[in-house]
Write an enzyme that holds these catalytic residues in place. Structure first.
Site, PDB file in Angstrom:
ATOM      1  N   CYS A  43       0.834  -1.114   0.064  1.00  0.00           N
ATOM      2  CA  CYS A  43      -0.120   0.128  -0.010  1.00  0.00           C
ATOM      3  C   CYS A  43       0.906   1.139   0.026  1.00  0.00           C
ATOM      4  CB  CYS A  43      -0.859   0.132   1.060  1.00  0.00           C
ATOM      5  SG  CYS A  43      -1.977   1.398   1.332  1.00  0.00           S
ATOM      6  N   CYS A  48      -1.424   1.733  -2.863  1.00  0.00           N
ATOM      7  CA  CYS A  48      -2.406   2.752  -2.581  1.00  0.00           C
ATOM      8  C   CYS A  48      -1.785   4.234  -2.706  1.00  0.00           C
ATOM      9  CB  CYS A  48      -3.128   2.638  -1.377  1.00  0.00           C
ATOM     10  SG  CYS A  48      -3.508   0.864  -0.923  1.00  0.00           S
ATOM     11  N   LYS A  51      -0.150   5.261  -6.003  1.00  0.00           N
ATOM     12  CA  LYS A  51      -1.102   5.439  -7.056  1.00  0.00           C
ATOM     13  C   LYS A  51      -1.987   6.650  -6.876  1.00  0.00           C
ATOM     14  CE  LYS A  51      -4.963   3.461  -6.179  1.00  0.00           C
ATOM     15  NZ  LYS A  51      -5.639   2.412  -5.643  1.00  0.00           N
ATOM     16  N   TYR A 178      -9.945  -2.987 -10.938  1.00  0.00           N
ATOM     17  CA  TYR A 178      -9.776  -1.768 -10.310  1.00  0.00           C
ATOM     18  C   TYR A 178      -8.462  -1.206 -10.881  1.00  0.00           C
ATOM     19  CZ  TYR A 178      -7.838  -3.361  -6.013  1.00  0.00           C
ATOM     20  OH  TYR A 178      -6.950  -3.642  -5.012  1.00  0.00           O
ATOM     21  N   GLU A 182      -7.934   1.909 -13.247  1.00  0.00           N
ATOM     22  CA  GLU A 182      -7.417   3.051 -12.452  1.00  0.00           C
ATOM     23  C   GLU A 182      -5.940   3.561 -13.390  1.00  0.00           C
ATOM     24  OE1 GLU A 182      -8.383   2.484  -7.539  1.00  0.00           O
ATOM     25  OE2 GLU A 182      -6.500   1.769  -8.475  1.00  0.00           O
ATOM     26  N   HIS A 435     -26.953  22.230   0.129  1.00  0.00           N
ATOM     27  CA  HIS A 435     -26.776  22.612  -1.322  1.00  0.00           C
ATOM     28  C   HIS A 435     -26.166  24.029  -1.308  1.00  0.00           C
ATOM     29  CE1 HIS A 435     -29.044  23.694  -5.079  1.00  0.00           C
ATOM     30  NE2 HIS A 435     -29.030  24.863  -4.633  1.00  0.00           N
ATOM     31  N   GLU A 440     -26.214  15.866  -2.267  1.00  0.00           N
ATOM     32  CA  GLU A 440     -27.438  16.134  -1.811  1.00  0.00           C
ATOM     33  C   GLU A 440     -28.235  15.260  -2.778  1.00  0.00           C
ATOM     34  OE1 GLU A 440     -29.399  19.746  -3.229  1.00  0.00           O
ATOM     35  OE2 GLU A 440     -27.460  20.427  -4.102  1.00  0.00           O
TER      36      GLU A 440
END
Length: 452
Positions: A43, A48, A51, A178, A182, A435, A440
């Site tokens: 990682c 991770c 990356k 993934y 990615e 908002h 939302e």
């Protein structure tokens, strides 16, 4: 029998370091840890963290274009890989130092070398020394692999892509998971002419079908040459690059070909089977809910067990192991309703069941909306985001939440709390919208788009 240590950890990644630190620093155990490459594991060093930094770097191309629409007069001469890569290495060195200090401050003795298992209580180091421990923890993670085919030696993996000396002009990413998706987005964002081949019908197998399709459409719109139903037959070295002969009849040339077609547990040569540790079909270490293997004194955490291969899971497993074995707390990790993010462009955050999984278990309602977000709409981009809730028709509980949008990883972390707590659709409805924001939409989805 007197042991040299109460615990010996093999592997200095997130899970192993957490287990060692907690066992020693919190519970007073005598702990040693061996890491053969760099402290921090996949990682931190080759996964991770680097990356995500590459993701950040790749996003500035669009940000620069958007800035002009917002009135900024900018002059950008292009992306300089050498500048970025030097800074990346500095950051990884800093993080590795932090991991080392964490272990040192917790009183953990470290060995910068390979370690293997000799027997249920003995570890053999690469320099020939043998040490004993009451408990041994395997935390060696996983490793990418390239299937064997003609020219497969010309391909690189996600391990090597972080060490490119120069940015390629043409790149092929093979795979549909993934990691492949990615890196296709990363290289495309950095200005590389990027193709992605995947032999399946759609990328990101195992994720929500609607979300998968949305991401694929957006990737293609952004410039990725995504070819599903396509695989590589062979790779050939040429004077100017690597020719990829594909099953769709094309023969295109690339500067690099990266394979991201799967990872396997990193158990080769550890001696586990010789001492009776049971392995699964993929080589994964089989463990119970307490991380214990078929040899009572040997435990395993993280990707090497091939359950949920995420860094936060490895950390929780390592912590729970240390609390159970050395803290007397009998605690196990929780693998239910784990939020996760895929750092494609657009980003994907998900928690809970996919629409397909939920539908197979009973009647559901699906609430979803796609729209152009304000920030990029103003800049003239055609980006679209997806907000989706999968709801049990009987209990009204939100079974799954899927977000495809910029910063989806940040949003899903908070949505994950609600889903984990068992929030209903009406709980979402009662929440006042923030908002203007993309998120939302999660609390303003009034009518289901599908029922089953």
């Amino acid at each position: 029998m007197a042991f040299d240590y109460d615990l010996f950890v093999i592997g200095g990644g997130s899970g192993g370091v957490r287990a060692a630190r907690v066992a020693s620093g919190d519970h007073g155990a005598r702990v040693a840890l061996a890491e053969e490459y760099r402290m921090g594991g996949t990682c931190v060093i080759r996964g991770c963290v680097p990356k995500k930094l590459m993701v950040f770097a790749s996003e500035y191309r669009h940000i620069n274009k958007d800035a002009r629409a917002y009135g900024w007069d900018l002059e950008v001469k292009g992306f300089d890989w050498t500048v970025f890569h030097a800074q990346l290495e500095n950051e990884l060195n800093r993080l590795e130092g932090a991991y080392r200090n964490t272990l040192k401050n917790a009183g953990v003795e470290t060995f910068d070398q390979r370690a293997t298992v000799k027997d249920a209580h003995t570890v053999r180091l690469a320099d020939g020394r043998e040490v004993t421990a009451k408990h041994i923890l395997i935390a060696t993670g996983g490793t990418p692999f390239v299937p064997e085919f003609e020219g497969s030696d010309l391909a690189i993996t996600s391990n090597e892509i972080f060490h490119m000396k120069a940015l390629p002009k043409r790149a092929l990413i093979v795979g549909g998971g993934y990691i492949a998706s990615e890196f296709a987005c990363i290289l495309n964002g950095m200005g590389v002419e990027t193709s992605q081949y995947y032999r399946g019908a759609q990328i990101l197998r195992g994720f929500d079908e609607e979300a998968r399709g949305h991401i694929a459409t957006q990737m293609i719109a952004s410039g990725v040459n995504l070819q599903c139903g396509t695989d590589v037959l062979r790779l050939e070295k040429t004077d100017t690059g690597i020719r990829a002969v594909a099953t769709n009849g094309t023969e295109d040339e690339f500067d690099i070909v990266m394979y991201a077609t799967g990872r396997k547990p990193n158990v080769a040569g550890l001696g586990l089977e010789d001492v009776g540790v049971r392995l699964g079909k993929k080589g994964e270490i089989e463990v119970d809910d307490w991380q214990q293997t078929s040899v009572p004194s040997i435990f395993a955490v993280g990707d090497v067990t091939d359950r949920i291969n995420l860094t936060p899971i490895a950390i929780r497993e390592g912590h729970a192991f240390a609390d159970t074995v050395f803290g007397g707390q009998k605690r196990k990790a929780d693998w239910d309703l784990v939020p996760s993010a895929v750092f494609t462009q657009p980003e994907f955050g998900t928690v809970g069941k996919t629409e397909e999984e939920a539908e197979a278990e009973g009647p559901i309602e699906v609430y979803s909306a796609t729209f152009r977000p304000m920030q990029t709409l103003f800049a003239g981009r055609q980006d679209r985001v997806l907000m989706k809730l999968v709801v049990c028709a009987q209990t009204r509980r939100v079974l799954g939440c899927h977000i495809v949008a910029p910063h989806a990883g940040e949003m899903i972390q908070l949505a994950g709390i609600a889903v984990k707590m068992g929030a209903t659709k009406e709980d979402f409805d009662r929440t006042v919208a923030v908002h203007p924001s993309m998120a939302e939409e999660l609390v303003t989805l009034r009518k289901p788009v599908r029922k089953s």
